[in-house]
Scaffold this motif. Structure first.
Motif, PDB file in Angstrom:
ATOM      1  N   VAL A  68       0.834  -1.204   0.000  1.00  0.00           N
ATOM      2  CA  VAL A  68       0.000   0.000   0.000  1.00  0.00           C
ATOM      3  C   VAL A  68       0.868   1.254   0.000  1.00  0.00           C
ATOM      4  O   VAL A  68       0.585   2.228  -0.717  1.00  0.00           O
ATOM      5  N   SER A  69       1.956   1.223   0.759  1.00  0.00           N
ATOM      6  CA  SER A  69       2.864   2.371   0.821  1.00  0.00           C
ATOM      7  C   SER A  69       3.496   2.641  -0.536  1.00  0.00           C
ATOM      8  O   SER A  69       3.648   3.799  -0.947  1.00  0.00           O
ATOM      9  N   GLU A  70       3.878   1.585  -1.244  1.00  0.00           N
ATOM     10  CA  GLU A  70       4.476   1.739  -2.566  1.00  0.00           C
ATOM     11  C   GLU A  70       3.484   2.340  -3.549  1.00  0.00           C
ATOM     12  O   GLU A  70       3.834   3.201  -4.373  1.00  0.00           O
ATOM     13  N   PHE A  71       2.219   1.911  -3.460  1.00  0.00           N
ATOM     14  CA  PHE A  71       1.203   2.483  -4.341  1.00  0.00           C
ATOM     15  C   PHE A  71       1.042   3.972  -4.084  1.00  0.00           C
ATOM     16  O   PHE A  71       0.991   4.777  -5.022  1.00  0.00           O
ATOM     17  N   PHE A  72       0.965   4.376  -2.813  1.00  0.00           N
ATOM     18  CA  PHE A  72       0.796   5.791  -2.498  1.00  0.00           C
ATOM     19  C   PHE A  72       2.024   6.602  -2.921  1.00  0.00           C
ATOM     20  O   PHE A  72       1.893   7.762  -3.324  1.00  0.00           O
ATOM     21  N   ARG A  73       3.203   5.984  -2.854  1.00  0.00           N
ATOM     22  CA  ARG A  73       4.402   6.673  -3.316  1.00  0.00           C
ATOM     23  C   ARG A  73       4.303   6.945  -4.815  1.00  0.00           C
ATOM     24  O   ARG A  73       4.581   8.063  -5.284  1.00  0.00           O
ATOM     25  N   LEU A  74       3.896   5.934  -5.573  1.00  0.00           N
ATOM     26  CA  LEU A  74       3.737   6.098  -7.018  1.00  0.00           C
ATOM     27  C   LEU A  74       2.598   7.054  -7.339  1.00  0.00           C
ATOM     28  O   LEU A  74       2.691   7.867  -8.264  1.00  0.00           O
ATOM     29  N   PHE A  75       1.509   6.944  -6.587  1.00  0.00           N
ATOM     30  CA  PHE A  75       0.350   7.831  -6.765  1.00  0.00           C
ATOM     31  C   PHE A  75       0.771   9.293  -6.633  1.00  0.00           C
ATOM     32  O   PHE A  75       0.458  10.132  -7.474  1.00  0.00           O
ATOM     33  N   ASN A  76       1.525   9.587  -5.575  1.00  0.00           N
ATOM     34  CA  ASN A  76       1.961  10.960  -5.326  1.00  0.00           C
ATOM     35  C   ASN A  76       3.003  11.413  -6.341  1.00  0.00           C
ATOM     36  O   ASN A  76       3.000  12.582  -6.763  1.00  0.00           O
ATOM     37  N   SER A  77       3.887  10.510  -6.747  1.00  0.00           N
ATOM     38  CA  SER A  77       4.963  10.893  -7.656  1.00  0.00           C
ATOM     39  C   SER A  77       4.447  11.219  -9.051  1.00  0.00           C
ATOM     40  O   SER A  77       5.099  11.948  -9.806  1.00  0.00           O
ATOM     41  N   HIS A  78       3.284  10.672  -9.432  1.00  0.00           N
ATOM     42  CA  HIS A  78       2.732  10.916 -10.768  1.00  0.00           C
ATOM     43  C   HIS A  78       1.474  11.777 -10.733  1.00  0.00           C
ATOM     44  O   HIS A  78       0.772  11.877 -11.736  1.00  0.00           O
ATOM     45  N   LEU A  79       1.223  12.416  -9.596  1.00  0.00           N
ATOM     46  CA  LEU A  79       0.024  13.242  -9.473  1.00  0.00           C
ATOM     47  C   LEU A  79       0.088  14.451 -10.409  1.00  0.00           C
ATOM     48  O   LEU A  79      -0.938  14.893 -10.935  1.00  0.00           O
TER      49      LEU A  79
END
Length: 212
Positions: free
Chosen positions: A6-17
């Motif tokens: 879940v943490s990795e998904f949120f990291r990617l989510f934020n990095s490509h926002l």
């Protein structure tokens, strides 16, 4: 394991926002230009069985809206699901969107009532179907949580595939749902993935310049 995924998904989510926001902005930019032109761009919508419409309609129609309220109503689910899609990277996201628009547009062109079918609703339904099916097809903590969130907050979108009123393109909604599931199941053609590389590259540069 669950927390790290879940943490990795949120990291990617934020990095490509940034990329997802810039892509989403295109809908408002096109709408603004269309309003300044007196909605003349609506000619590029999907006009079922009209030969010329199959050329531009599938790509252009999702970016065209009847009025401000039409686009505003579509904006929240569109941005939310685009942001989830872009978490996998701009190239993959743009390829998926392009495939969705093409297939949704083709189905709409074949089955819809006569008229001019415009708006991002078909793309929204395609994203909805795609993300839900991914939770079933490739179950993981990430995909299941996303599917449950999508179903909880946007589950009523399923009602839009049934006839309601003459002004709503339920055929476009149904076409989008079908397209999203088909693309999730069979994948994206290599040719479309290749086309998406350049736009994704420039989108990434713009996002890096503006937001990082």
């Amino acid at each position: 394991m669950i927390i790290s995924e879940v943490s990795e998904f949120f990291r990617l989510f934020n990095s490509h926002l940034g990329e997802s926001f810039l892509f989403f902005s295109l809908f408002w930019i096109v709408h603004g230009i269309n309003q300044l032109c007196g909605q003349k761009l609506n000619i590029f919508g999907i006009i079922p069985r009209h030969p010329a419409s199959i050329i531009f309609g599938p790509i252009c129609a999702p970016f065209l809206h009847a009025d401000f309220n039409h686009l505003l109503y579509n904006s929240f689910p569109l941005f939310f699901m685009l942001a989830i899609l872009f978490a996998k990277g701009p190239s993959q996201a743009i390829a998926t969107i392009l495939a969705m628009n093409l297939l949704t547009g083709l189905i709409t062109w074949l089955i819809a009532r006569r008229g001019n079918h415009i708006g991002a609703s078909g793309l929204i339904m395609a994203l909805f179907g795609f993300l839900l099916y991914k939770g079933y097809q490739s179950p993981s903590v990430e995909s299941i949580i996303i599917a449950l969130i999508i179903l909880y907050y946007f589950g009523t979108l399923l009602l839009s595939i049934f006839p309601d009123d003459l002004l709503t393109s339920y055929e476009g909604h149904l076409a989008g749902l079908i397209a999203g599931i088909v693309i999730a199941h069979y994948g994206i053609p290599y040719s479309i993935q290749t086309i998406a590389i350049k736009p994704a590259y420039y989108l990434n540069i713009m996002a890096a310049t503006l937001f990082r």
